[in-house]
Design a protein around this motif. Structure first.
Motif, mmCIF file in Angstrom:
data_model
loop_
_atom_site.group_PDB
_atom_site.id
_atom_site.type_symbol
_atom_site.label_atom_id
_atom_site.label_comp_id
_atom_site.label_asym_id
_atom_site.label_seq_id
_atom_site.Cartn_x
_atom_site.Cartn_y
_atom_site.Cartn_z
ATOM 1 N N ARG A 226 0.812 -1.215 0.000
ATOM 2 C CA ARG A 226 0.000 0.000 0.000
ATOM 3 C C ARG A 226 0.844 1.263 0.000
ATOM 4 N NH1 ARG A 226 -2.788 -2.545 5.081
ATOM 5 N NH2 ARG A 226 -0.620 -3.135 5.219
ATOM 6 N N THR A 227 2.172 1.125 0.201
ATOM 7 C CA THR A 227 3.016 2.313 0.228
ATOM 8 C C THR A 227 3.607 2.557 -1.149
ATOM 9 O OG1 THR A 227 4.719 0.868 1.035
ATOM 10 C CG2 THR A 227 3.687 2.307 2.623
ATOM 11 N N ASP A 228 3.952 3.816 -1.389
ATOM 12 C CA ASP A 228 4.532 4.159 -2.678
ATOM 13 C C ASP A 228 5.722 5.082 -2.451
ATOM 14 O OD1 ASP A 228 4.635 4.050 -5.449
ATOM 15 O OD2 ASP A 228 3.720 6.033 -5.581
ATOM 16 N N SER A 229 6.668 4.613 -1.643
ATOM 17 C CA SER A 229 7.836 5.429 -1.348
ATOM 18 C C SER A 229 9.079 4.555 -1.474
ATOM 19 C CB SER A 229 7.726 6.001 0.063
ATOM 20 O OG SER A 229 8.989 6.109 0.652
ATOM 21 N N ASP A 230 10.080 5.069 -2.188
ATOM 22 C CA ASP A 230 11.293 4.290 -2.425
ATOM 23 C C ASP A 230 11.932 3.843 -1.122
ATOM 24 O OD1 ASP A 230 11.115 4.467 -5.122
ATOM 25 O OD2 ASP A 230 12.400 6.229 -5.301
ATOM 26 N N LEU A 231 12.035 4.792 -0.184
ATOM 27 C CA LEU A 231 12.742 4.509 1.059
ATOM 28 C C LEU A 231 12.016 3.438 1.861
ATOM 29 C CD1 LEU A 231 15.106 5.396 2.851
ATOM 30 C CD2 LEU A 231 13.495 6.843 4.040
ATOM 31 N N LEU A 232 10.693 3.599 1.995
ATOM 32 C CA LEU A 232 9.928 2.641 2.796
ATOM 33 C C LEU A 232 9.954 1.256 2.154
ATOM 34 C CD1 LEU A 232 6.853 4.748 3.899
ATOM 35 C CD2 LEU A 232 8.926 4.215 5.147
ATOM 36 N N LEU A 233 9.846 1.220 0.824
ATOM 37 C CA LEU A 233 9.885 -0.077 0.144
ATOM 38 C C LEU A 233 11.241 -0.739 0.350
ATOM 39 C CD1 LEU A 233 7.980 0.630 -3.164
ATOM 40 C CD2 LEU A 233 7.249 -0.749 -1.250
ATOM 41 N N THR A 234 12.320 0.083 0.325
ATOM 42 C CA THR A 234 13.645 -0.492 0.536
ATOM 43 C C THR A 234 13.767 -1.079 1.932
ATOM 44 O OG1 THR A 234 14.497 1.229 -0.894
ATOM 45 C CG2 THR A 234 16.093 -0.005 0.382
ATOM 46 N N ILE A 235 13.317 -0.306 2.941
ATOM 47 C CA ILE A 235 13.406 -0.807 4.311
ATOM 48 C C ILE A 235 12.583 -2.080 4.457
ATOM 49 C CG2 ILE A 235 12.878 -0.290 6.719
ATOM 50 C CD1 ILE A 235 13.337 2.642 6.070
ATOM 51 N N LEU A 236 11.385 -2.080 3.874
ATOM 52 C CA LEU A 236 10.515 -3.260 3.977
ATOM 53 C C LEU A 236 11.169 -4.463 3.313
ATOM 54 C CD1 LEU A 236 7.822 -4.541 4.695
ATOM 55 C CD2 LEU A 236 6.987 -3.830 2.490
ATOM 56 N N ARG B 77 8.033 -1.841 -9.133
ATOM 57 C CA ARG B 77 7.963 -0.523 -8.510
ATOM 58 C C ARG B 77 6.710 0.244 -8.932
ATOM 59 N NH1 ARG B 77 7.080 2.777 -6.137
ATOM 60 N NH2 ARG B 77 8.169 4.545 -5.234
ATOM 61 N N ASP B 78 6.300 0.071 -10.215
ATOM 62 C CA ASP B 78 5.149 0.833 -10.700
ATOM 63 C C ASP B 78 3.877 0.440 -9.976
ATOM 64 O OD1 ASP B 78 6.726 2.157 -12.420
ATOM 65 O OD2 ASP B 78 6.387 0.794 -14.096
ATOM 66 N N ARG B 79 3.716 -0.857 -9.725
ATOM 67 C CA ARG B 79 2.477 -1.318 -9.101
ATOM 68 C C ARG B 79 2.653 -1.576 -7.610
ATOM 69 N NH1 ARG B 79 2.892 -5.374 -13.418
ATOM 70 N NH2 ARG B 79 2.150 -4.427 -15.331
ATOM 71 N N SER B 80 3.847 -1.335 -7.053
ATOM 72 C CA SER B 80 4.153 -1.626 -5.644
ATOM 73 C C SER B 80 3.814 -3.072 -5.296
ATOM 74 C CB SER B 80 3.398 -0.728 -4.674
ATOM 75 O OG SER B 80 3.729 0.581 -4.869
ATOM 76 N N VAL B 81 4.296 -3.983 -6.115
ATOM 77 C CA VAL B 81 4.049 -5.400 -5.836
ATOM 78 C C VAL B 81 5.379 -6.057 -5.492
ATOM 79 C CG1 VAL B 81 3.349 -7.600 -6.810
ATOM 80 C CG2 VAL B 81 2.036 -5.571 -7.318
ATOM 81 N N LEU B 82 5.377 -6.751 -4.357
ATOM 82 C CA LEU B 82 6.570 -7.444 -3.895
ATOM 83 C C LEU B 82 6.431 -8.911 -4.274
ATOM 84 C CD1 LEU B 82 8.896 -6.276 -2.213
ATOM 85 C CD2 LEU B 82 7.823 -7.234 -0.205
ATOM 86 N N VAL B 83 7.459 -9.472 -4.909
ATOM 87 C CA VAL B 83 7.430 -10.892 -5.239
ATOM 88 C C VAL B 83 8.341 -11.616 -4.260
ATOM 89 C CG1 VAL B 83 7.810 -12.627 -7.000
ATOM 90 C CG2 VAL B 83 7.049 -10.370 -7.650
ATOM 91 N N LEU B 84 7.779 -12.559 -3.518
ATOM 92 C CA LEU B 84 8.518 -13.221 -2.453
ATOM 93 C C LEU B 84 8.666 -14.702 -2.742
ATOM 94 C CD1 LEU B 84 6.758 -11.998 0.767
ATOM 95 C CD2 LEU B 84 8.951 -11.293 -0.052
ATOM 96 N N HIS B 85 9.778 -15.263 -2.288
ATOM 97 C CA HIS B 85 9.900 -16.719 -2.247
ATOM 98 C C HIS B 85 9.841 -17.118 -0.787
ATOM 99 C CE1 HIS B 85 12.133 -20.586 -2.190
ATOM 100 N NE2 HIS B 85 11.404 -20.786 -3.256
ATOM 101 N N VAL B 86 8.869 -17.937 -0.422
ATOM 102 C CA VAL B 86 8.751 -18.342 0.980
ATOM 103 C C VAL B 86 9.022 -19.829 1.101
ATOM 104 C CG1 VAL B 86 7.217 -16.514 1.713
ATOM 105 C CG2 VAL B 86 6.251 -18.577 0.747
ATOM 106 N N LEU B 87 9.716 -20.155 2.182
ATOM 107 C CA LEU B 87 10.162 -21.525 2.404
ATOM 108 C C LEU B 87 9.069 -22.272 3.158
ATOM 109 C CD1 LEU B 87 12.890 -23.020 1.982
ATOM 110 C CD2 LEU B 87 13.377 -22.521 4.338
ATOM 111 N N HIS B 88 8.869 -23.491 2.770
ATOM 112 C CA HIS B 88 8.005 -24.421 3.483
ATOM 113 C C HIS B 88 6.587 -23.898 3.716
ATOM 114 C CE1 HIS B 88 7.183 -28.019 5.639
ATOM 115 N NE2 HIS B 88 6.561 -27.318 6.557
#
Lengths: 154, 113, 202
Positions: C114-124, C141-152
């Motif tokens: 839900r955030t659209d800030s470079d700094l906050l996204l980097t910290i997150l 970055r355009d859509r503020s979507v994080l792609v994660l790989h989660v274990l187990h």
């Protein structure tokens, strides 16, 4: 001089041993896990915690401010750099298809991941080498994505 | 005290050995990068354990160098492969990178099922 | 003041502007220099300032846009929960590596932020990658979507739990470092749902 005397020493040695144990589990995971991405979890993850534990333990034992500051610096560097290198390697690993697809429960990136414009390790806002065709391609991909999703939902 | 000494070095040595085995087995370049990274961090941890157990701060500056070296190494290899992927149409096989072992194993797994 | 500076009034202003934007970086470099020496002294401080100026002049970085404010209470909550996460997930991942059954399945998930800030996204992204068991693969970055790989992950419920935990982490980051607008965006954004992506289960 090398003896364990106080409670602080006991805590410090416990931290050092715990950190060493985490390094061992990193090695085991590196050997046991099936693909690059899961191995990266094993290799880099217990180590962030392990290195922190070991730094705290060593800082308690060393009792000199000079060494403590330097250990703090090492821990800070580790916390700042470990995610960056992990991200860069994992991104390339995903694009090189070093993924055991049959061991994935869900792959939400694949269904929308038809990105033919950005495929290396360049940042997403780097200027493409041929801006015109790249932009057209990217727009077309977005449209296809939207159509795909529309089909999927309705 | 000696028990703690041997136990810590045993655990770290075991981890380093397993990382070395993965470094030898591969199968891909990225596996080796991850293994090298892990190995360097275990070495850094070993230096810190030595500094802590022997109360000997002389090796602490080496620690800073080793921890930064691991980062620079893995990032440069990742960028190298990323640069090759830039010129490639599919997953890198047309510019000389081998097919990913995981993909092959996955295909075999699918066929068996 | 030389004649050149008088004919170009913009130079001084631009320099001051640049200096103000680079100040956090300069302070950080001076601190690192002093930590490397291990002792605090005036000579180290001056040497650090000289080195920091040289580094920022020779290797300039783009300034962080938007700026930030640090809320002490939010920062405390963020750091505390981050430490708890680090220890508990670290123990969990360590157990998964040594137990006889090993890991079962992993997953690659997209999380709409839900955030659209470079700094906050980097910290997150940094904090999510540091916590064991989850790793950032990509960030749209355009859509503020994080792609994660989660274990187990065992089932869909696990996937949703991971997604929810990332959103909670995002909230903590924003409450620690975000501006008032960004905190407001946090509560508003669920009104605009992310279109459901197709699931592909092999």
């Amino acid at each position: 001089m090398n003896d364990v005397e106080t409670l602080g020493d006991v805590v410090a040695v416990a931290f050092l041993l715990l950190g060493a144990l985490l390094c061992l589990t990193a090695g085991i995971g590196l050997l046991r896990f099936p693909d690059v991405l899961t191995r990266m979890h094993a290799g880099t993850k217990p180590q962030v915690l392990g290195v922190l534990l070991i730094m705290v333990g060593a800082a308690i034992r060393l009792q000199g401010w000079s060494a403590t500051w330097m250990l703090l610096l090492v821990a800070l560097f580790q916390m700042l750099t470990a995610p960056v290198s992990a991200h860069m390697v994992s991104r390339v690993a995903y694009r090189r298809r070093h993924v055991r697809r049959d061991r994935l429960l869900v792959d939400e990136q694949r269904s929308t991941g038809k990105d033919r414009v950005y495929r290396g390790d360049e940042p997403a806002d780097a200027p493409p080498e041929e801006p015109g065709p790249a932009l057209a391609e990217s727009l077309r991909e977005d449209r296809e994505d939207r159509e795909d999703r529309g089909d999927g939902v309705r | 005290m000696t028990v703690a000494y041997w136990l810590a070095y045993g655990l770290l040595g075991g981890g380093a050995l397993l990382a070395l085995i993965r470094l030898g087995l591969g199968p891909s370049l990225l596996d080796r990068v991850v293994a090298t990274d892990t190995l360097l961090v275990i070495i850094a941890a070993g230096l810190a354990v030595h500094a802590g157990l022997a109360r000997d701060p002389t090796l602490v500056p080496v620690l800073v160098v080793v921890s930064l070296l691991a980062f620079v190494g893995s990032v440069s290899v990742a960028r190298y492969i990323g640069g090759m992927l830039l010129r490639s149409g599919d997953g890198g096989q047309d510019v000389g990178l081998p097919q990913a072992a995981e993909e092959r194993a996955g295909q075999v797994g699918e066929a068996d099922r | 003041m030389t004649a050149d500076a008088a004919t170009e009034p913009g130079v001084g202003g631009r320099l001051a502007h640049q200096l103000r934007h680079q100040l956090p970086l300069l302070v950080w470099l001076v601190v690192v220099w002093n930590l490397l020496w291990g002792t605090w002294s005036w000579a180290n401080l001056l040497g650090g300032i000289v080195v920091a100026l040289a580094v920022t002049w020779l290797l300039p970085l783009p300034p962080v846009v938007g700026g930030t404010r640090v809320r002490p209470l939010g920062l405390l909550v963020f750091l505390g929960s981050f430490l708890v996460d680090l220890v508990s997930s670290g123990a969990q991942v360590a157990w998964q590596t040594v137990r006889p059954s090993g890991i079962d399945r992993s997953a690659i998930i997209r999380v709409q932020l839900r955030t659209d800030s470079d700094l906050l996204l980097t910290i997150l992204a940094e904090s999510v990658t540091l916590v064991p068991g989850s790793m950032v693969l990509d960030l749209d970055r355009d859509r503020s979507v994080l792609v994660l790989h989660v274990l187990h992950v065992r089932d869909e419920a696990d996937v949703e739990r991971q997604r929810a935990s990332v959103l909670v982490q995002e909230e903590r980051v924003v409450r620690a470092f975000g501006t008032a607008d960004e905190i407001a965006a946090l509560s508003r954004a669920p009104g605009e749902p992310f279109p459901a992506v197709e699931r592909r289960t092999p």
